[in-house]
Motif scaffolding. Structure first.
Motif, PDB file in Angstrom:
ATOM      1  N   SER A  43      -8.848   8.195 -29.661  1.00 47.57           N
ATOM      2  CA  SER A  43      -8.178   8.740 -30.849  1.00 47.57           C
ATOM      3  C   SER A  43      -7.963  10.243 -30.708  1.00 47.57           C
ATOM      4  CB  SER A  43      -8.988   8.445 -32.112  1.00 47.57           C
ATOM      5  OG  SER A  43      -8.975   7.059 -32.381  1.00 47.57           O
ATOM      6  N   ALA A  44      -8.941  10.937 -30.140  1.00 46.45           N
ATOM      7  CA  ALA A  44      -8.818  12.383 -29.944  1.00 46.45           C
ATOM      8  C   ALA A  44      -7.678  12.702 -28.977  1.00 46.45           C
ATOM      9  CB  ALA A  44     -10.139  12.959 -29.430  1.00 46.45           C
ATOM     10  N   VAL A  77      -2.643   6.517 -25.311  1.00 51.18           N
ATOM     11  CA  VAL A  77      -1.184   6.410 -25.282  1.00 51.18           C
ATOM     12  C   VAL A  77      -0.722   5.341 -26.268  1.00 51.18           C
ATOM     13  CG1 VAL A  77       0.814   5.810 -23.844  1.00 51.18           C
ATOM     14  CG2 VAL A  77      -1.004   7.273 -22.917  1.00 51.18           C
ATOM     15  N   LEU A  78      -1.404   4.209 -26.286  1.00 50.34           N
ATOM     16  CA  LEU A  78      -1.050   3.160 -27.247  1.00 50.34           C
ATOM     17  C   LEU A  78      -1.224   3.644 -28.683  1.00 50.34           C
ATOM     18  CD1 LEU A  78      -2.645   0.016 -25.549  1.00 50.34           C
ATOM     19  CD2 LEU A  78      -0.236   0.738 -25.518  1.00 50.34           C
ATOM     20  N   LYS A  79      -2.320   4.358 -28.949  1.00 52.21           N
ATOM     21  CA  LYS A  79      -2.568   4.870 -30.306  1.00 52.21           C
ATOM     22  C   LYS A  79      -1.525   5.904 -30.727  1.00 52.21           C
ATOM     23  CE  LYS A  79      -7.510   4.175 -30.272  1.00 52.21           C
ATOM     24  NZ  LYS A  79      -8.453   4.386 -31.346  1.00 52.21           N
ATOM     25  N   ALA A  80      -0.940   6.585 -29.751  1.00 57.44           N
ATOM     26  CA  ALA A  80       0.119   7.553 -30.049  1.00 57.44           C
ATOM     27  C   ALA A  80       1.475   6.867 -30.201  1.00 57.44           C
ATOM     28  CB  ALA A  80       0.178   8.610 -28.943  1.00 57.44           C
ATOM     29  N   SER A  81       1.481   5.539 -30.164  1.00 59.25           N
ATOM     30  CA  SER A  81       2.706   4.722 -30.251  1.00 59.25           C
ATOM     31  C   SER A  81       3.683   5.014 -29.125  1.00 59.25           C
ATOM     32  CB  SER A  81       3.390   4.907 -31.617  1.00 59.25           C
ATOM     33  OG  SER A  81       2.534   4.473 -32.644  1.00 59.25           O
ATOM     34  N   ALA A 156     -10.668  17.043 -27.008  1.00 52.73           N
ATOM     35  CA  ALA A 156     -11.184  17.629 -28.257  1.00 52.73           C
ATOM     36  C   ALA A 156     -10.348  17.124 -29.434  1.00 52.73           C
ATOM     37  CB  ALA A 156     -11.151  19.155 -28.184  1.00 52.73           C
ATOM     38  N   GLY A 157      -9.089  16.759 -29.156  1.00 49.44           N
ATOM     39  CA  GLY A 157      -8.256  16.057 -30.129  1.00 49.44           C
ATOM     40  C   GLY A 157      -7.857  16.834 -31.368  1.00 49.44           C
ATOM     41  N   HIS A 158      -7.667  18.117 -31.207  1.00 49.99           N
ATOM     42  CA  HIS A 158      -7.240  18.905 -32.377  1.00 49.99           C
ATOM     43  C   HIS A 158      -5.869  18.467 -32.831  1.00 49.99           C
ATOM     44  CE1 HIS A 158     -10.707  21.330 -31.704  1.00 49.99           C
ATOM     45  NE2 HIS A 158     -10.313  21.616 -30.489  1.00 49.99           N
TER      46      HIS A 158
END
Length: 163
Positions: A43-44, A77-81, A156-158
């Motif tokens: 997710s990050a 990558v999948l979570k970012a569509s 870090a996923g900011h």
């Protein structure tokens, strides 16, 4: 949590993290990740991709060995569509250049030890908006690469959550 009536592949990871959070999901050499850790890290990286300009439907190329970062990247990558394009790490520089310019990815995720192969093709790929490099890369090397950041910064996923 499903995105809609039909579950997406990344929904299976989220669902597994909810049900089996503390169970081991990934074993890679000495490294072990639980479903929760895989969910959190992916997710990050997904948030980082989205804030770097990766839009739904864009391609993201993963050019790396079978590592924890590769697995995290796949789910991210999948979570970012976006669309995952995994490239064999034994691919030579000229073939990688062809693939980059044919695929036109918005991002490339790779490892420092592959820099002799990816550096020049990445510099010549007009579509790249983000290059994420795992491993020990120094500041000068990073500055010589287009739109490059270290894996740790991406992980870090900011930024905002992916859609």
């Amino acid at each position: 949590m499903m995105h809609g009536a039909v579950p997406l592949l990344d929904d299976y990871l989220s669902h597994s993290a909810e049900r089996l959070g503390d169970k081991i999901a990934l074993v890679c050499g000495e490294h072990r990740l639980t479903y929760d850790e895989l969910e959190t890290r992916s997710s990050a990286v997904a948030r980082h991709l989205v804030t770097s300009g990766v839009a739904p439907g864009d391609r993201v190329m993963i050019f790396a060995d079978n590592t924890v970062e590769t697995v995290v990247s796949f789910w991210a990558v999948l979570k970012a569509s976006a669309v995952v394009c995994v490239v064999n790490p034994l691919t030579k520089s000229d073939k990688l250049g062809y693939l980059l310019n044919d695929c036109l990815p918005a991002a490339l995720i790779t490892d420092k030890h592959l820099q002799p192969v990816f550096a020049e093709p990445a510099r010549n790929c007009p579509s790249l908006r983000r290059l994420i490099v795992s491993g020990q890369v120094d500041d000068a090397e990073l500055r010589g690469l287009p739109h490059a950041v270290r894996w740790d910064e991406a992980a870090a996923g900011h930024g905002k959550a992916p859609p």
